[in-house]
Design a protein around this motif. Structure first.
Motif, PDB file in Angstrom:
ATOM      1  N   GLY A  98      -3.627  -2.192   2.953  1.00 58.27           N
ATOM      2  CA  GLY A  98      -2.657  -2.383   4.028  1.00 58.27           C
ATOM      3  C   GLY A  98      -2.138  -1.077   4.614  1.00 58.27           C
ATOM      4  N   LEU A  99      -1.102  -1.218   5.419  1.00 64.68           N
ATOM      5  CA  LEU A  99      -0.560  -0.089   6.163  1.00 64.68           C
ATOM      6  C   LEU A  99       0.908   0.110   5.825  1.00 64.68           C
ATOM      7  CD1 LEU A  99      -2.007  -1.166   9.588  1.00 64.68           C
ATOM      8  CD2 LEU A  99      -2.810   0.735   8.206  1.00 64.68           C
ATOM      9  N   PRO A 100       1.404   1.351   6.024  1.00 61.59           N
ATOM     10  CA  PRO A 100       2.844   1.569   5.858  1.00 61.59           C
ATOM     11  C   PRO A 100       3.619   0.614   6.769  1.00 61.59           C
ATOM     12  CG  PRO A 100       1.700   3.651   6.162  1.00 61.59           C
ATOM     13  CD  PRO A 100       0.694   2.573   6.389  1.00 61.59           C
ATOM     14  N   PRO A 101       4.831   0.227   6.358  1.00 60.63           N
ATOM     15  CA  PRO A 101       5.533  -0.828   7.095  1.00 60.63           C
ATOM     16  C   PRO A 101       6.030  -0.387   8.465  1.00 60.63           C
ATOM     17  CG  PRO A 101       6.947   0.124   5.457  1.00 60.63           C
ATOM     18  CD  PRO A 101       5.611   0.745   5.252  1.00 60.63           C
ATOM     19  N   ASN A 102       6.177  -1.371   9.315  1.00 54.24           N
ATOM     20  CA  ASN A 102       6.782  -1.192  10.619  1.00 54.24           C
ATOM     21  C   ASN A 102       8.295  -1.231  10.418  1.00 54.24           C
ATOM     22  OD1 ASN A 102       7.904  -1.586  13.098  1.00 54.24           O
ATOM     23  ND2 ASN A 102       6.451  -3.145  13.746  1.00 54.24           N
ATOM     24  N   LEU A 103       8.955  -0.123  10.733  1.00 52.85           N
ATOM     25  CA  LEU A 103      10.387  -0.039  10.417  1.00 52.85           C
ATOM     26  C   LEU A 103      11.237  -0.923  11.313  1.00 52.85           C
ATOM     27  CD1 LEU A 103      10.722   3.748   9.631  1.00 52.85           C
ATOM     28  CD2 LEU A 103      10.563   1.857   8.051  1.00 52.85           C
ATOM     29  N   LEU A 104      10.641  -1.450  12.385  1.00 52.17           N
ATOM     30  CA  LEU A 104      11.399  -2.376  13.229  1.00 52.17           C
ATOM     31  C   LEU A 104      11.602  -3.696  12.508  1.00 52.17           C
ATOM     32  CD1 LEU A 104       9.888  -1.752  16.726  1.00 52.17           C
ATOM     33  CD2 LEU A 104      12.307  -1.742  16.160  1.00 52.17           C
ATOM     34  N   LYS A 105      10.613  -4.094  11.757  1.00 48.88           N
ATOM     35  CA  LYS A 105      10.787  -5.274  10.922  1.00 48.88           C
ATOM     36  C   LYS A 105      10.188  -5.015   9.557  1.00 48.88           C
ATOM     37  CE  LYS A 105       7.698  -7.383  14.259  1.00 48.88           C
ATOM     38  NZ  LYS A 105       6.998  -8.445  14.766  1.00 48.88           N
ATOM     39  N   ARG A 107       1.844  -4.909   0.176  1.00 53.62           N
ATOM     40  CA  ARG A 107       0.752  -4.028  -0.249  1.00 53.62           C
ATOM     41  C   ARG A 107       0.642  -3.967  -1.772  1.00 53.62           C
ATOM     42  NH1 ARG A 107       1.549   1.615   2.641  1.00 53.62           N
ATOM     43  NH2 ARG A 107      -0.713   1.732   2.387  1.00 53.62           N
ATOM     44  N   GLU A 128       5.288   9.120   2.684  1.00 54.88           N
ATOM     45  CA  GLU A 128       4.331   9.179   3.789  1.00 54.88           C
ATOM     46  C   GLU A 128       5.108   9.270   5.096  1.00 54.88           C
ATOM     47  OE1 GLU A 128       0.755   6.539   3.117  1.00 54.88           O
ATOM     48  OE2 GLU A 128       2.251   5.483   1.983  1.00 54.88           O
ATOM     49  N   SER A 129       4.370   9.384   6.203  1.00 49.23           N
ATOM     50  CA  SER A 129       5.081   9.414   7.477  1.00 49.23           C
ATOM     51  C   SER A 129       5.801   8.082   7.662  1.00 49.23           C
ATOM     52  CB  SER A 129       4.110   9.670   8.617  1.00 49.23           C
ATOM     53  OG  SER A 129       3.090   8.723   8.617  1.00 49.23           O
ATOM     54  N   GLY A 130       7.030   8.152   8.158  1.00 41.46           N
ATOM     55  CA  GLY A 130       7.811   6.942   8.347  1.00 41.46           C
ATOM     56  C   GLY A 130       8.588   6.513   7.117  1.00 41.46           C
TER      57      GLY A 130
END
Lengths: 351, 306, 381
Positions: A292-299, A309, A60-62
């Motif tokens: 849920g949502l794709p993860p935040n790559l900052l954390k 998820r 997916e994106s990211g």
């Protein structure tokens, strides 16, 4: 549509085909520095492609699928991006060690890329023939006239009707599908050993998608190239890819020969993706949805990035990062070419 | 195609990876709070702001800061180099350079702000009408704008000054008259793109009237470009004003004004260079200040946080 | 806008309802009453007849003269029944998004009628128009451009109440907005955030909440999930299905993804170059398509199951969709059709149940605009 009458050149025999992969990515890490911190876009990716082989990279994106490709091509936006660790072996040598001038010489003759949006990837102020011919003029020092002849030949090769009369047209005069063919022609121009196609058919209509995908597959066979097909669509790659790598949060979570993956996924993320696609031939009441949502790559979540998820997550998933390990049959025999980065990969595989 | 580079390249504070969830910890962020935050995070913008603030302070407190009367001639002390009683020297009539530069900031501020303000008033009105109504209105208004745009500023200014006489007001008017077309073009094109945005369609689909659509949806999203341009171009207006005075069609020569000072200094080039260097530095710092502020504003006002 | 030659020969039927001309106050009240009247489940709530939209092509800067027209929608007719989902599929440029805008009255139809509960809404104005707008809402394709970036989520979802103050008293609005956030699966505390603080899927939920605010009867969804990640698409589709049951909504679901359309639709219409090629129930269209274009479209759908696709015939069309500014004569699909004969170039096929299937009780007996309609199984079962 008129089909090209020009016979294809005999494909060049590539010696390295049997000896090793054209491209091997080893433990690649890519980071982006942003104001809020370091975004870890790629966290240890390994994959390889041989001549005549098609690797699909799904995510997916990211997920880091495009960033990996940019790192391979050497077109990473840097700064802020940089390869922090790893090797990219192209025909056996680590191209990350090469100076920029050397790498530039690889792009075109040795490796080429096809982008999703052909309209923005082509220069609107030059004719298509001019842009195709540039490849030959710059890299092979061909004369203008010869380059133009070559351009027409290429356009015919990618089955653009009336190539001779359209060679002087500008990109906006072509339809989406035709532009994507021109992009493919451009990538093919110098007969590279590796082509990376980043979502080549995403912007196209279904009926045109099929045409372009078929063309790409035919040409790849004809030229015996390595092909990396980046996509978010599990359906598109099913026909053309040999093997597939599923990426999530900068890591490969599952690797498998294409048919095996659809039949028996060994990672809960892959399973979820497959289940969440509505099938034409089966109409259910509720679609399975990955919550849920794709993860935040900052954390990125600790442990397995997919754990928040995942319906099967246990304590170990929140603490330990699962490595991409081979999966085995019930009797312990290893499944060739398969790997999964899940603590419970065997359970997932055998249901 | 590249899902990451798009967002990470120069990402702003509130931006995370593309599909990342917004963190629940974020409290209410007001629009202005966020814009200020983004503006202040930009080093150049802050430098610009400091320069502009200094200019304003100097303009306001010029009488207190100036060591001498900027008009007072001292024919026994002409063309003194910097140092001593006259920190930046004196000119051919013995007037104190430092005092004249300090007082010159007043004209610069007044002309710069007033002309841009006026240009914005005309430009926004014309641009908004042309952009929103389109078709015939657009064609007519924009052709008028083109005429003013194409007319050479200097010739136009001279005509206006012949009619109105020399002074600050004619300079302001002539600068405004010839710079509003840029404002209206900017706003118009910005409105044209915003007008077709899905959120404007959504508002129309809800039954919103024209007033609400323009005030709530179109203007807030298209005015940013104009605001940034305005800040950016105060500097440009100051340069134009100085040029008019330099050419002798601006304010009268005895008035302490940077262009006048340069005009007076041009006969001494290579001989008494301090006469032109200090006023030039004043102009350059002022223009840079407004340019940095304008750039900073443009970035800070962009809600997409490019 | 110039009147162009209208093609109204495609469909004959005009619904058996009285046209309400809204000119004076009395008829406006009548129209209002008709608009507010409830419709039984399964009854037609929206009837589209011979809808045409031509965009003039002009030349010249100061004095524009018309040199042609893009026939974006060229005589489209269909019904939407209360409580159902009508899917509309087609490739880019087929006019499906223009149909959405025409139904939303965001574009003025060149000709044709849209009857909402028997009232032709293309001719409404004033109060009656506002009442119609309250009852027909839209969910847009791109969650990144459909929300005003300078408004908070609370302001965005609350704007419908400001435009239609009669729906909710001022004091109630904030609570209503929070309820809506909850309904679409977002944290009600997010009310003061700006759109850019959300991901694509979350933003689409905000757009859906805005669409629900006025308690509409019809929601027109223009590619509502095509801009979302695969894993998020399913979430949004499920949400929309849930809301349909909960709020008794009728959907028009426009998309190019045939798998998603089948999943959510009760009936499906296939558009090609401004015309409806085939329309019927999902089984009729997907399992018994009779129009060659539908067959080609279905056979091109990527099936994410390599085994299901062995054995199925793939029809790969040649060429691209012709320009809607200069559509082919006769049947518009003939330039890409493998069955095309001379008749196709001269005679335009009507959208009707093909003669050969008329007396047969078979799923193939549904409306199809092809001279040579015949069944062809293209999906491996």
């Amino acid at each position: 549509m008129t089909t090209s009458s020009i016979t294809a050149e005999v494909p060049r025999q590539r010696g390295e085909g049997a000896e090793g992969p054209v491209l091997e990515v080893r433990d690649l890490h890519v980071e982006f520095k942003t104001r809020e911190g370091v975004v870890k876009a790629v966290n240890g990716v390994n994959y390889s492609v041989s001549s005549g082989e098609t690797l699909a990279v799904l995510g997916e994106s990211g997920s880091g699928k495009s960033v990996t490709a940019q790192a391979i091509m050497g077109i990473l936006d840097s700064p802020p991006g940089r390869v922090s660790k790893g090797e990219i072996l192209f025909q056996g040598r680590d191209i990350l060690q090469l100076p920029e001038s050397e790498r530039r010489k690889l792009r075109g003759p040795k490796m080429a890329m096809i982008f999703q949006d052909a309209l923005s990837a082509l220069n609107p102020v030059f004719s298509v023939g001019n842009q195709l011919g540039e490849m030959f003029r710059v890299h092979q020092g061909m004369s203008k006239k010869d380059a133009k002849a070559k351009s027409i030949e290429l356009m015919e090769r990618v089955k653009i009707p009336a190539a001779r009369s359209r060679v002087n047209d500008y990109p906006h005069q072509f339809s989406g599908g035709m532009r994507q063919r021109i992009m493919i022609a451009m990538a093919l121009a110098l007969e590279p050993d590796l082509i990376i196609a980043d979502e080549p058919t995403t912007a196209l209509d279904v009926t045109v998608q099929a045409q372009v995908m078929d063309l790409l597959a035919d040409l790849q066979r004809e030229y015996n190239m390595g092909l990396i097909l980046i996509t978010h669509d599990l359906g598109v790659v099913a026909d053309v890819a040999d093997k597939i790598a599923v990426m999530y949060a900068g890591r490969i979570v599952e690797q498998a020969p294409i048919h095996e993956l659809y039949k028996r996924p060994a990672h809960p993320y892959t399973r979820g993706l497959l289940d969440s696609i509505p099938r034409l031939d089966q109409k259910g009441q509720e679609l399975y949805a990955i919550k849920g949502l794709p993860p935040n790559l900052l954390k990125t979540p600790s442990g397995c990035a997919f754990n928040p998820r995942c319906p099967k997550a246990q304590d170990i998933c929140r603490t330990e990062v699962p490595a991409l390990l081979p999966v085995t049959e019930r009797d312990g025999t290893e499944l060739a070419g398969r790997g999964s980065a899940c603590h419970f990969r065997e359970e997932q595989l055998h249901g | 195609m590249s899902e990451l580079t798009k967002s990470t390249a120069g990402a702003g504070p509130a931006q995370t990876a593309p599909a990342a969830p917004a963190e629940p910890a974020i409290a209410r962020v007001t629009q202005w709070g966020e814009i200020r935050h983004r503006f202040l995070a930009n080093k150049l913008a802050v430098i610009g702001l400091v320069l502009v603030a200094l200019l304003f302070l100097v303009a306001i407190f010029a009488p207190l800061l100036s060591p001498h009367d900027p008009y007072a001639q001292d024919l026994t002390n002409t063309l003194q180099g910097p140092g001593g009683d006259h920190l930046l020297g004196t000119d051919a009539l013995g007037r104190d350079q430092l005092s004249r530069i300090l007082y010159g900031s007043r004209i610069a501020v007044v002309v710069g702000l007033a002309s841009i303000f006026l240009a914005c008033v005309i430009g926004i009105a014309v641009g908004a009408l042309a952009g929103y109504f389109g078709r015939g209105t657009d064609s007519v208004l924009m052709r008028i704008a083109d005429v003013f745009f194409a007319f050479p500023l200097l010739i136009g200014a001279i005509v206006i000054i012949i009619v109105m006489g020399r002074g600050v007001t004619p300079v302001i008017i002539s600068l405004a008259v010839f710079s509003w077309p840029t404002v209206s073009r900017l706003l118009r094109s910005s409105i044209l793109s915003v007008r077709e945005a899905d959120y404007v369609l959504a508002a129309r689909a809800l039954g919103a009237n024209t007033r609400r659509i323009i005030l709530r949806h179109i203007l807030p999203n298209s005015i940013a470009a104009v605001m940034a341009y305005a800040a950016f171009n105060v500097g440009g207006a100051i340069v134009a004003e100085a040029s008019l005075s330099f050419l002798g069609v601006g304010v009268s020569p005895e008035v302490p004004e940077w262009g006048n000072m340069l005009a007076a200094a041009k006969d001494f080039m290579g001989v008494k260079d301090y006469l032109w260097t200090y006023p030039s530095i004043a102009i350059v710092l002022t223009v840079l200040g407004f340019v940095f502020v304008g750039d900073g504003l443009r970035d800070a006002l962009d809600p997409k946080l490019r | 806008m110039a009147e162009l030659d209208k093609k109204d020969d495609a469909v004959d039927a005009t619904p058996g309802i009285s046209e309400v001309e809204v000119v004076d106050a009395a008829s406006e009240t009548a129209a209002l009453a008709a608009i507010e009247a409830p419709v039984d489940r399964g009854e037609p709530i929206l009837q589209v007849r011979n809808l045409v939209k031509h965009f003039p092509l002009t030349q010249g800067i100061l004095f524009k003269k018309q040199i042609g027209a893009v026939r974006a929608v060229d005589g489209v007719s269909f019904d939407l029944h209360q409580g159902e989902t009508l899917g509309i599929v087609g490739e880019s440029g087929c006019g499906k998004s223009t149909v959405a805008k025409l139904l939303m009255l965001l574009e003025t139809a060149t000709s044709g009628e849209v009857f909402y509960k028997g009232t032709d809404i293309t001719k409404l104005s004033g109060k009656a128009l506002k009442a119609v707008r309250r009852n027909i809402q839209m969910v847009f394709q791109d969650p990144y451009t459909s929300l005003n970036p300078r408004m908070t989520v609370g302001d965005i979802i609350g704007e419908p109440y400001e435009i239609h103050p009669e729906v909710a008293p001022k004091g109630d609005r904030r609570r209503k907005v929070q309820e809506l956030l909850d309904v679409v699966g977002l944290n009600p505390e997010y009310i003061n955030r700006y759109p850019h603080q959300f991901s694509g899927g979350q933003r689409q939920r905000i757009g859906i909440a805005r669409g629900l605010a006025l308690n509409p009867e019809i929601i027109i969804c223009d590619e509502p999930v095509s801009a979302l990640d695969v894993s998020v698409q399913a979430q949004v589709i499920n949400l929309m299905a849930k809301l349909q049951d909960e709020f008794n909504l009728s959907y028009i679901f426009i998309a190019h993804d045939l798998s998603i359309v089948r999943h959510i639709s009760d009936r499906v219409g296939v558009m090609y170059l401004g015309k409806m090629a085939e329309i019927g129930t999902d089984t009729q269209i997907y399992d018994h398509p009779t129009h060659p274009y539908t067959q080609a479209l279905l056979s091109a759908v990527p099936v994410p199951d390599p085994e299901a696709r062995e054995g199925r015939e793939r029809i790969i069309l040649t060429g691209d969709v012709p320009s809607p500014a200069n559509p082919p004569s006769g049947c518009r699909f003939r330039t890409r059709c493998w069955k095309a004969e001379d008749k196709c170039a001269t005679e335009e096929p009507l959208l009707a149940i093909p003669q050969r299937f008329k007396s047969v009780d078979s799923p193939a007996a549904h409306e199809s605009a092809c001279h040579f309609a015949e069944e062809k199984a293209v999906l491996a079962v």
